[in-house]
Write a protein that holds these residues in place. Sequence first.
Motif, PDB file in Angstrom:
ATOM      1  N   TYR A   1      48.349  49.525  26.221  1.00  0.00           N
ATOM      2  CA  TYR A   1      47.699  49.020  27.341  1.00  0.00           C
ATOM      3  C   TYR A   1      48.415  49.582  28.504  1.00  0.00           C
ATOM      4  CZ  TYR A   1      45.163  45.395  24.547  1.00  0.00           C
ATOM      5  OH  TYR A   1      44.601  44.767  23.520  1.00  0.00           O
ATOM      6  N   TYR A   2      47.367  49.898  29.487  1.00  0.00           N
ATOM      7  CA  TYR A   2      47.764  50.516  30.723  1.00  0.00           C
ATOM      8  C   TYR A   2      47.263  49.864  31.821  1.00  0.00           C
ATOM      9  CZ  TYR A   2      48.045  54.785  27.782  1.00  0.00           C
ATOM     10  OH  TYR A   2      48.201  55.584  26.751  1.00  0.00           O
ATOM     11  N   CYS A   3      47.980  49.691  33.092  1.00  0.00           N
ATOM     12  CA  CYS A   3      47.492  49.287  34.353  1.00  0.00           C
ATOM     13  C   CYS A   3      47.234  50.303  35.165  1.00  0.00           C
ATOM     14  CB  CYS A   3      48.442  48.137  34.933  1.00  0.00           C
ATOM     15  SG  CYS A   3      49.888  48.913  35.596  1.00  0.00           S
TER      16      CYS A   3
ATOM     17  N   ASP B   1      42.553  44.077  18.969  1.00  0.00           N
ATOM     18  CA  ASP B   1      43.244  44.299  20.244  1.00  0.00           C
ATOM     19  C   ASP B   1      44.365  45.195  20.226  1.00  0.00           C
ATOM     20  OD1 ASP B   1      42.798  40.483  20.637  1.00  0.00           O
ATOM     21  OD2 ASP B   1      41.914  42.406  21.492  1.00  0.00           O
TER      22      ASP B   1
ATOM     23  N   GLU C   1      54.372  49.656  32.739  1.00  0.00           N
ATOM     24  CA  GLU C   1      54.143  48.883  31.989  1.00  0.00           C
ATOM     25  C   GLU C   1      54.976  48.248  30.650  1.00  0.00           C
ATOM     26  OE1 GLU C   1      50.498  51.352  32.851  1.00  0.00           O
ATOM     27  OE2 GLU C   1      52.324  51.720  32.083  1.00  0.00           O
TER      28      GLU C   1
ATOM     29  N   GLY D   1      52.154  53.350  29.651  1.00  0.00           N
ATOM     30  CA  GLY D   1      51.450  52.329  28.990  1.00  0.00           C
ATOM     31  C   GLY D   1      52.519  51.418  27.798  1.00  0.00           C
TER      32      GLY D   1
ATOM     33  N   VAL E   1      39.591  46.507  30.298  1.00  0.00           N
ATOM     34  CA  VAL E   1      39.918  45.089  29.967  1.00  0.00           C
ATOM     35  C   VAL E   1      39.785  43.904  31.103  1.00  0.00           C
ATOM     36  CG1 VAL E   1      41.890  43.598  29.062  1.00  0.00           C
ATOM     37  CG2 VAL E   1      41.469  46.032  28.305  1.00  0.00           C
TER      38      VAL E   1
ATOM     39  N   GLY F   1      54.885  44.743  25.636  1.00  0.00           N
ATOM     40  CA  GLY F   1      53.928  45.181  24.196  1.00  0.00           C
ATOM     41  C   GLY F   1      54.842  44.665  23.207  1.00  0.00           C
TER      42      GLY F   1
ATOM     43  N   TRP G   1      43.596  45.904  33.961  1.00  0.00           N
ATOM     44  CA  TRP G   1      44.246  46.481  32.783  1.00  0.00           C
ATOM     45  C   TRP G   1      43.228  47.320  32.006  1.00  0.00           C
ATOM     46  CZ3 TRP G   1      49.350  46.479  31.273  1.00  0.00           C
ATOM     47  CH2 TRP G   1      50.119  45.530  32.019  1.00  0.00           C
ATOM     48  N   TYR G   2      43.872  48.251  31.243  1.00  0.00           N
ATOM     49  CA  TYR G   2      42.846  49.102  30.446  1.00  0.00           C
ATOM     50  C   TYR G   2      43.491  49.343  29.059  1.00  0.00           C
ATOM     51  CZ  TYR G   2      41.142  50.718  34.911  1.00  0.00           C
ATOM     52  OH  TYR G   2      40.558  50.685  36.216  1.00  0.00           O
ATOM     53  N   ARG G   3      42.710  49.776  28.072  1.00  0.00           N
ATOM     54  CA  ARG G   3      43.630  49.962  26.848  1.00  0.00           C
ATOM     55  C   ARG G   3      42.775  51.354  26.129  1.00  0.00           C
ATOM     56  NH1 ARG G   3      41.604  44.363  23.598  1.00  0.00           N
ATOM     57  NH2 ARG G   3      39.226  45.041  23.242  1.00  0.00           N
TER      58      ARG G   3
ATOM     59  N   ARG H   1      39.519  55.657  26.835  1.00  0.00           N
ATOM     60  CA  ARG H   1      40.333  54.292  27.240  1.00  0.00           C
ATOM     61  C   ARG H   1      39.304  53.438  27.713  1.00  0.00           C
ATOM     62  NH1 ARG H   1      43.756  57.162  31.018  1.00  0.00           N
ATOM     63  NH2 ARG H   1      45.300  57.089  29.179  1.00  0.00           N
TER      64      ARG H   1
END
Length: 115
Positions: free
Chosen positions: A93-95, A89, A6, A108, A48, A9, A36-38, A45
Motif C-alpha cells: 500500500y502506498y500513499c 486485499d 507509509e 510502501g 484505493v 502494515g 491510497w493506492y496498492r 498499481r
Amino acid sequence: QVQLVESGGGLVQPGGSLRLSCAASGSIFRTQIMGWYRQVPGKQREWVATITSGSLTAYADSVKGRFTISRDNAKNTVYLQMNSLKPDDTAVYYCNKAPSPYAYWGQGTQVTVSS
C-alpha cells in the motif's frame, strides 16, 4: 522535495483490521488531494481511496464500506483504516497525491491477509 513514508502494515487474518499511516513532507500537504493506492507483484498499481483537503472521500468499489480514509493536516498525515480484510486485499500500500500522483513513490507498507 516531497517525501512520503507509509507505515502500519502487517500480517492479519481474514476479517481483521489494520490502520495505515502516511507521513508527508511539504507545506502544501494540506491543500492536496491525497490518495491510497496498492500494488500486487506483477500487476498495475490500483487506486484505493481519495480524500480532499476538505475531507471529502471516495473509494474503489472493492473496498467501499470496509475502508475509511482520513487525514490530519496539522500532522501532515493521511490514514487508511481497513476493516473486514480479505485475502484479495493483500498488497503493498502506498500513499500519494491524487488523481495525478507524484512521480516519486515512497517505499510502501506490506499488508498480508492470510489465515
